[in-house]
Design an enzyme around this catalytic site. Sequence first.
Site, PDB file in Angstrom:
ATOM      1  CE  LYS A 227       8.377  -8.007   4.780  1.00  0.00           C
ATOM      2  NZ  LYS A 227       7.383  -9.091   4.812  1.00  0.00           N
TER       3      LYS A 227
ATOM      4  NE  ARG B 208       2.172  -5.566   2.838  1.00  0.00           N
ATOM      5  CZ  ARG B 208       2.717  -5.644   4.042  1.00  0.00           C
ATOM      6  NH1 ARG B 208       3.502  -4.684   4.469  1.00  0.00           N
ATOM      7  NH2 ARG B 208       2.473  -6.687   4.811  1.00  0.00           N
TER       8      ARG B 208
ATOM      9  NE  ARG C 269       4.966 -14.993  14.265  1.00  0.00           N
ATOM     10  CZ  ARG C 269       5.140 -14.473  13.055  1.00  0.00           C
ATOM     11  NH1 ARG C 269       6.330 -14.475  12.510  1.00  0.00           N
ATOM     12  NH2 ARG C 269       4.127 -13.969  12.379  1.00  0.00           N
TER      13      ARG C 269
ATOM     14  NE  ARG D 184       0.972  -8.588  13.198  1.00  0.00           N
ATOM     15  CZ  ARG D 184       1.844  -8.506  12.197  1.00  0.00           C
ATOM     16  NH1 ARG D 184       3.119  -8.409  12.451  1.00  0.00           N
ATOM     17  NH2 ARG D 184       1.426  -8.506  10.943  1.00  0.00           N
TER      18      ARG D 184
ATOM     19  NE  ARG E 117      -0.444 -10.240   7.132  1.00  0.00           N
ATOM     20  CZ  ARG E 117       0.333 -10.604   8.143  1.00  0.00           C
ATOM     21  NH1 ARG E 117      -0.069 -11.537   8.994  1.00  0.00           N
ATOM     22  NH2 ARG E 117       1.499 -10.053   8.314  1.00  0.00           N
TER      23      ARG E 117
END
Length: 289
Positions: free
Chosen positions: A13, A88, A127, A139, A150
Amino acid sequence: MRIILLGPPGSGKGTQAQLLVQRYGIVQLSTGEMLRAAVAAGTPVGLKAKEIMASGGLVPDEVVVGIISDRIDQPDAKNGFILDGFPRTVPQAEALDELLKRKHLKLDAVIELRVNESALLNRVETRVAQMRERGEEVRVDDTPEVLTKRLASYRSQTEPLIHYYSERRKLSTIDGMMAIDEVTRAIHRQLLALGAVEPKTHGKTHARSAAKAAPAKKAKTAKTAAKKPAKTAKKAANSAKKAAKKALKSAGKATRKTAKKATRKTAKKAVKKGAKKAAKKVTKKRAKR
Ligand code: AMP
């Protein structure tokens, strides 16, 4: 243009939002980014969100709705925006509907990036490994463990939005597993189909070069036609029409309107030129006699 990008964490996104920002000159409103900035700045919102975010939970609806409402009022959002990571939950979507209504703004589209969950975990692992290799800060919520949480919260709280927006005829689903540029192209096609964006300038350029290319063939046809004065104009016009049509077909993205216009214009010119040449030839012949 106002759109929502919907998709699980890691679906791309953010990447797509940035590309759309460059393409359409609108702003990206990412609640995740705003919350991270608030955490870094130690604001009251940041202090509230810090722990929740680190554990992969969702920050309370009223907090994110407040942030988004204020952000939409900023001058740079006047031209349009892409909501990334918001709404969300269904209550957030309802709150968004309300606040857009209050601000007299219309939502153009909701783009869902559909991805394969196991591939998502691989993407994030790769990543994170690459970022660590480059010595970049990772992060706190970008670990496979937190991502699993998540994803679970996406499934239970965010996925119902697919039904919510599909019922309101706003939803477009795109295969988020394609290459980045293919996803961008698919989003653009969707936005075009919805009438949310104007056909891009390069489409017009194609149309213009097609119309330009046609006269070359047209000139040749007109020359030949001049040899047979009786059929000149009609023949020249037809050939020019064909040439223009062919060129316009290859122009692909030219709008139907532009295509028709170009064909008519070229045909008209050819008729004029063909007739002129024919007349000249007849005059010449007469002069010789
Ligand atoms: P993101 O960068 O969109 O993945 O968001 C990172 C984290 O910020 C999420 O895991 C949530 O803790 C929080 N967050 C971002 N957007 C929202 C939202 N719309 N509602 C609740 N929490 C959010």
